[in-house]
Scaffold this active site. Sequence first.
Site, PDB file in Angstrom:
ATOM      1  N   SER A  15       0.819  -1.216   0.000  1.00  0.00           N
ATOM      2  CA  SER A  15       0.000   0.000   0.000  1.00  0.00           C
ATOM      3  C   SER A  15       0.853   1.266   0.000  1.00  0.00           C
ATOM      4  O   SER A  15       1.801   1.395   0.778  1.00  0.00           O
ATOM      5  CB  SER A  15      -0.924   0.012   1.226  1.00  0.00           C
ATOM      6  OG  SER A  15      -1.599   1.249   1.274  1.00  0.00           O
ATOM      7  N   LYS A  66     -12.965  -4.520   0.917  1.00  0.00           N
ATOM      8  CA  LYS A  66     -13.846  -3.426   0.492  1.00  0.00           C
ATOM      9  C   LYS A  66     -15.341  -3.769   0.560  1.00  0.00           C
ATOM     10  O   LYS A  66     -16.151  -2.930   0.928  1.00  0.00           O
ATOM     11  CB  LYS A  66     -13.485  -2.970  -0.922  1.00  0.00           C
ATOM     12  CG  LYS A  66     -12.165  -2.201  -0.990  1.00  0.00           C
ATOM     13  CD  LYS A  66     -11.921  -1.671  -2.385  1.00  0.00           C
ATOM     14  CE  LYS A  66     -10.705  -0.777  -2.431  1.00  0.00           C
ATOM     15  NZ  LYS A  66     -10.551  -0.087  -3.709  1.00  0.00           N
ATOM     16  N   THR A 155     -18.519 -11.468 -20.576  1.00  0.00           N
ATOM     17  CA  THR A 155     -19.658 -10.622 -20.954  1.00  0.00           C
ATOM     18  C   THR A 155     -20.744 -10.601 -19.875  1.00  0.00           C
ATOM     19  O   THR A 155     -21.402  -9.574 -19.673  1.00  0.00           O
ATOM     20  CB  THR A 155     -20.268 -11.089 -22.287  1.00  0.00           C
ATOM     21  OG1 THR A 155     -20.487 -12.481 -22.202  1.00  0.00           O
ATOM     22  CG2 THR A 155     -19.361 -10.779 -23.447  1.00  0.00           C
ATOM     23  N   ARG A 157     -20.387 -10.552 -16.746  1.00  0.00           N
ATOM     24  CA  ARG A 157     -20.012  -9.599 -15.701  1.00  0.00           C
ATOM     25  C   ARG A 157     -20.295  -8.164 -16.157  1.00  0.00           C
ATOM     26  O   ARG A 157     -20.731  -7.327 -15.374  1.00  0.00           O
ATOM     27  CB  ARG A 157     -18.520  -9.786 -15.381  1.00  0.00           C
ATOM     28  CG  ARG A 157     -18.155  -9.404 -13.982  1.00  0.00           C
ATOM     29  CD  ARG A 157     -16.721  -9.769 -13.670  1.00  0.00           C
ATOM     30  NE  ARG A 157     -16.343  -9.306 -12.348  1.00  0.00           N
ATOM     31  CZ  ARG A 157     -15.086  -9.179 -11.947  1.00  0.00           C
ATOM     32  NH1 ARG A 157     -14.089  -9.511 -12.765  1.00  0.00           N
ATOM     33  NH2 ARG A 157     -14.801  -8.762 -10.741  1.00  0.00           N
ATOM     34  N   ILE A 217      -6.382   3.324 -15.271  1.00  0.00           N
ATOM     35  CA  ILE A 217      -6.284   3.396 -13.813  1.00  0.00           C
ATOM     36  C   ILE A 217      -5.117   2.573 -13.289  1.00  0.00           C
ATOM     37  O   ILE A 217      -4.784   2.654 -12.113  1.00  0.00           O
ATOM     38  CB  ILE A 217      -7.608   3.044 -13.101  1.00  0.00           C
ATOM     39  CG1 ILE A 217      -7.942   1.564 -13.204  1.00  0.00           C
ATOM     40  CG2 ILE A 217      -8.742   3.892 -13.640  1.00  0.00           C
ATOM     41  CD1 ILE A 217      -9.050   1.175 -12.230  1.00  0.00           C
TER      42      ILE A 217
HETATM   43  P1  NAP Z   1     -10.972  -6.817 -10.424  1.00  0.00           P
HETATM   44  O1  NAP Z   1     -12.248  -6.552  -9.688  1.00  0.00           O
HETATM   45  O2  NAP Z   1     -10.251  -8.083 -10.158  1.00  0.00           O
HETATM   46  O3  NAP Z   1     -11.288  -6.707 -12.001  1.00  0.00           O
HETATM   47  C1  NAP Z   1     -10.287  -6.991 -12.942  1.00  0.00           C
HETATM   48  C2  NAP Z   1     -10.776  -6.613 -14.347  1.00  0.00           C
HETATM   49  O4  NAP Z   1      -9.720  -6.897 -15.264  1.00  0.00           O
HETATM   50  C3  NAP Z   1     -11.985  -7.416 -14.826  1.00  0.00           C
HETATM   51  O5  NAP Z   1     -12.770  -6.631 -15.686  1.00  0.00           O
HETATM   52  C4  NAP Z   1     -11.307  -8.558 -15.598  1.00  0.00           C
HETATM   53  O6  NAP Z   1     -12.133  -9.153 -16.573  1.00  0.00           O
HETATM   54  C5  NAP Z   1     -10.180  -7.824 -16.262  1.00  0.00           C
HETATM   55  N1  NAP Z   1      -9.114  -8.736 -16.662  1.00  0.00           N
HETATM   56  C6  NAP Z   1      -8.218  -9.351 -15.859  1.00  0.00           C
HETATM   57  N2  NAP Z   1      -7.393 -10.137 -16.598  1.00  0.00           N
HETATM   58  C7  NAP Z   1      -7.810 -10.029 -17.899  1.00  0.00           C
HETATM   59  C8  NAP Z   1      -7.376 -10.599 -19.130  1.00  0.00           C
HETATM   60  N3  NAP Z   1      -6.337 -11.463 -19.170  1.00  0.00           N
HETATM   61  N4  NAP Z   1      -8.022 -10.239 -20.269  1.00  0.00           N
HETATM   62  C9  NAP Z   1      -9.066  -9.356 -20.240  1.00  0.00           C
HETATM   63  N5  NAP Z   1      -9.533  -8.809 -19.081  1.00  0.00           N
HETATM   64  C10 NAP Z   1      -8.912  -9.135 -17.930  1.00  0.00           C
HETATM   65  O7  NAP Z   1      -9.917  -5.643 -10.142  1.00  0.00           O
HETATM   66  P2  NAP Z   1     -10.206  -4.100  -9.808  1.00  0.00           P
HETATM   67  O8  NAP Z   1     -10.285  -3.918  -8.349  1.00  0.00           O
HETATM   68  O9  NAP Z   1     -11.343  -3.658 -10.648  1.00  0.00           O
HETATM   69  O10 NAP Z   1      -8.823  -3.415 -10.275  1.00  0.00           O
HETATM   70  C11 NAP Z   1      -8.443  -3.389 -11.637  1.00  0.00           C
HETATM   71  C12 NAP Z   1      -7.124  -2.643 -11.803  1.00  0.00           C
HETATM   72  O11 NAP Z   1      -7.287  -1.296 -11.397  1.00  0.00           O
HETATM   73  C13 NAP Z   1      -5.975  -3.186 -10.949  1.00  0.00           C
HETATM   74  O12 NAP Z   1      -4.822  -3.157 -11.732  1.00  0.00           O
HETATM   75  C14 NAP Z   1      -5.877  -2.193  -9.800  1.00  0.00           C
HETATM   76  O13 NAP Z   1      -4.557  -2.103  -9.282  1.00  0.00           O
HETATM   77  C15 NAP Z   1      -6.264  -0.902 -10.483  1.00  0.00           C
HETATM   78  N6  NAP Z   1      -6.857   0.096  -9.573  1.00  0.00           N
HETATM   79  C16 NAP Z   1      -6.312   1.355  -9.576  1.00  0.00           C
HETATM   80  C17 NAP Z   1      -6.873   2.313  -8.754  1.00  0.00           C
HETATM   81  C18 NAP Z   1      -6.275   3.694  -8.740  1.00  0.00           C
HETATM   82  O14 NAP Z   1      -6.502   4.426  -7.759  1.00  0.00           O
HETATM   83  N7  NAP Z   1      -5.572   4.095  -9.763  1.00  0.00           N
HETATM   84  C19 NAP Z   1      -7.976   2.016  -7.936  1.00  0.00           C
HETATM   85  C20 NAP Z   1      -8.512   0.729  -7.984  1.00  0.00           C
HETATM   86  C21 NAP Z   1      -7.939  -0.229  -8.813  1.00  0.00           C
HETATM   87  P3  NAP Z   1     -13.020 -10.458 -16.229  1.00  0.00           P
HETATM   88  O15 NAP Z   1     -14.261  -9.942 -15.547  1.00  0.00           O
HETATM   89  O16 NAP Z   1     -13.269 -11.082 -17.529  1.00  0.00           O
HETATM   90  O17 NAP Z   1     -12.200 -11.336 -15.299  1.00  0.00           O
END
Ligand code: NAP
Length: 272
Positions: A15, A66, A155, A157, A217
């Site tokens: 973190s 969360k 899809t 989701r 992001i």
């Molecule tokens: P999450 O709930 O696990 O969702 C992951 C997303 O990525 C889903 O839509 C998933 O699709 C997709 N994905 C993963 N592997 C994939 C692949 N090989 N091909 C296509 N799609 C894929 O994660 P999250 O919490 O939303 O976080 C997502 C990202 O955002 C992370 O990298 C996190 O570090 C970042 N983040 C950044 C901030 C910021 O403040 N900048 C805040 C929050 C999160 P499926 O549904 O098909 O699995």
Amino acid sequence: MTVLAGVIGDPIAQSRSPRLHGHWLHRYGIDGHYVPLHVTPENLQATLRLLPDLGFRGLNCTIPHKEAVFHLADDVTDRARAVQAANTLTFADDGRILADNTDGFGFIANLDQQVPDRDTDAAALVLGAGGAARGIVAALLDAGTPQVTIANRTTTRAAALADLFDGRVTTIDWDEAPAALSDHRLLINTTSLGMTGQPPLHFDLAGLQPDTTVTDIVYAPLTTPLLHDAQLRGAKVADGLGMLLHQAVPGFERWFGHTPTVDDALRRAVLA
Ligand code: NAP
């Protein structure tokens, strides 16, 4: 009296929040501490009841807490309810826990800061339908975005996410997204693709219009290949670090009583 706040997660070592809040505490000369706490799901409930008695004013929550903290809280904000998850808890004097979700706020505040002249009436194309996408779609609609299109690998989701919102949110297949780009003026990657250690995001930007804003992001690396490609094509871009920084503002304000500024000094401190 020294004010205490912190971040809970499992794991927690990754973190950046302690560095972020620590920078602000130092900058504003506030008598306070912000500490990382390794809390497992089994210990979550007991921890939430104990910390107010130890003088904590509140907490940030990261993976995997969360959703759980949202359900354990006594009161929830509208924006946390919209997402059914919380990242910011505030403890009232009587011990009641208020759950808020500031991710969407952070996302919009970052776009406003990094691309102040973007077209806020533009349709948005969102890649991904995970936890982060949920907060972002809610915030986009709140900010008046007329139409949001979601493309996700899975899809079902994407459809489940769109169902949470009104008719302004529609879905398309993942493979259709590049062709749909020309109908949108805001492209957002909310998937984990492109992040250090994750597979790359292969997204053909040929349909990108020059007045389009592209944001990712993912913030490690800071300039993802998607942002780099978009920049080369003349688009306006916003990196993901600012979202992380801005989402921390409401919590700091509530716990430590000062509205902090997101600027280059903070970015350098968090990246150091
Ligand atoms: P999450 O709930 O696990 O969702 C992951 C997303 O990525 C889903 O839509 C998933 O699709 C997709 N994905 C993963 N592997 C994939 C692949 N090989 N091909 C296509 N799609 C894929 O994660 P999250 O919490 O939303 O976080 C997502 C990202 O955002 C992370 O990298 C996190 O570090 C970042 N983040 C950044 C901030 C910021 O403040 N900048 C805040 C929050 C999160 P499926 O549904 O098909 O699995």
